[in-house]
Design a protein around this motif. Sequence first.
Motif, PDB file in Angstrom:
ATOM      1  N   VAL A 261      -0.186  -2.325  17.314  1.00 52.39           N
ATOM      2  CA  VAL A 261       0.249  -3.194  16.369  1.00 52.39           C
ATOM      3  C   VAL A 261       1.376  -2.726  15.642  1.00 52.39           C
TER       4      VAL A 261
ATOM      5  N   MET B 277      -0.713  -7.384   8.318  1.00 55.67           N
ATOM      6  CA  MET B 277      -1.536  -7.722   9.326  1.00 55.67           C
ATOM      7  C   MET B 277      -1.672  -9.417   9.553  1.00 55.67           C
TER       8      MET B 277
ATOM      9  N   ASP C 273      -9.265  -4.101   5.985  1.00 58.54           N
ATOM     10  CA  ASP C 273      -7.988  -5.026   5.980  1.00 58.54           C
ATOM     11  C   ASP C 273      -7.662  -5.744   4.453  1.00 58.54           C
TER      12      ASP C 273
ATOM     13  N   THR D  85       5.613  -1.052   9.672  1.00 53.16           N
ATOM     14  CA  THR D  85       5.444  -2.807  10.067  1.00 53.16           C
ATOM     15  C   THR D  85       6.747  -3.052  10.487  1.00 53.16           C
TER      16      THR D  85
END
Length: 393
Positions: free
Chosen positions: A186, A355, A83, A196
């Motif tokens: 996601v 994220m 991440d 995204t």
Amino acid sequence: MKKALTVLSLALLGQASAATITVWTHFGDSELAWLRTQAAQFKTKTGNTVNIVSVPFDQIPDKLIQSAPKGQGPDLVTTLPQDRLGQLAAAGVIEPMDKFITSKTDLDRTAVSAMTYGGKLFGLPMFAEAVAVVYNKKLVPSAPTTWNAFLAAAQKNTSSGRYGYLADLSNAYMQFGIVSAYGGYVFKNTAGTLNTKDVGLANAGADKASAFLNDLRYKYNLVPEGVDGGAAKSAFVDGRLAMFLTGPWDMGDIKKAGIDYGIMTFPTPPGASGKWSPFVGVQGTMLNAYSKNKAAAALFAKQISSSDAQVAFNKAGGRIPVSLSARTKLKADPVVVGFGKSISAGTPMPNVPQMGAVWGPWSNAIAQSVQKPGQNYSQILDKAVQEINSNIK
């Protein structure tokens, strides 16, 4: 005399070509001792010296971004989670490692995917973790493989202070496997690239997932209100819980309690379009883009990710290896086998900086979805995704 000069020349050549590489690590105790042993073996094999520097885990990314362009950073960092990968790659301080890694066949594909950003391998995976269902064999002799069998086993063990299945239903990370099974996601993943702008946490599948989590509490009466991971673990180590959704981090206490346990993946939930696929967290070794010793540093990274090294690393600290042959060598270890299956079945946690905009709104939505029966899941999740999109921009 001529032979002696030749030997001397080779020795001097070896000294001249030997490099000193600096490795930053957050490892402590037995894992740090393992890394020092690897460094000593590397020097014996290659003549290159490894200078190990301990840096606090949470300080490594910022220190690397600040120091690398000045030529003051390490050659390698071992390890960082995926991440932080997007942030470091976008800052230009880590080097793609594809040209140094000739084969990935021994590495868990989920782990390789986690360390891939923009189609390039920016970290050599070392170990991984994911949640799985740990069960008490005294209460559930064999792993139920279907939802109906799972439900029957859970309900059979739910009565008068005993519980059949417990999990933190309000924890988005812990429950992503359910979301994924029903078709939620996601960020849309297309051939390894995350979009995204396409957030799938409020689609029809995500709505069904929230409804199922609500059912675990209010329809099937398995998970009482107020249960979190700590309460669930306490019940399990006390022998009052048959099945428990958790990760490798709780296995030390479970072993100390003397529970005869097994580990399994969660079965496909009712009406789901796919199999349960939990979030997978991976940590890997990353190469400083400004390093002057990239070849030597990459060679050391490959050594510590090799099968034998990962077996030794597991024995040092209990981490789940991403080397498939290392897992085979550790097939007598139920923790490696059980969580290894969960990792292989899992979905890499997104490694993009965006994220950070997801966790808050999504976590609030998941928690709200299980606060009372029959929530308006679509409304709750739509609001969360609107907030996520506004945060990403």
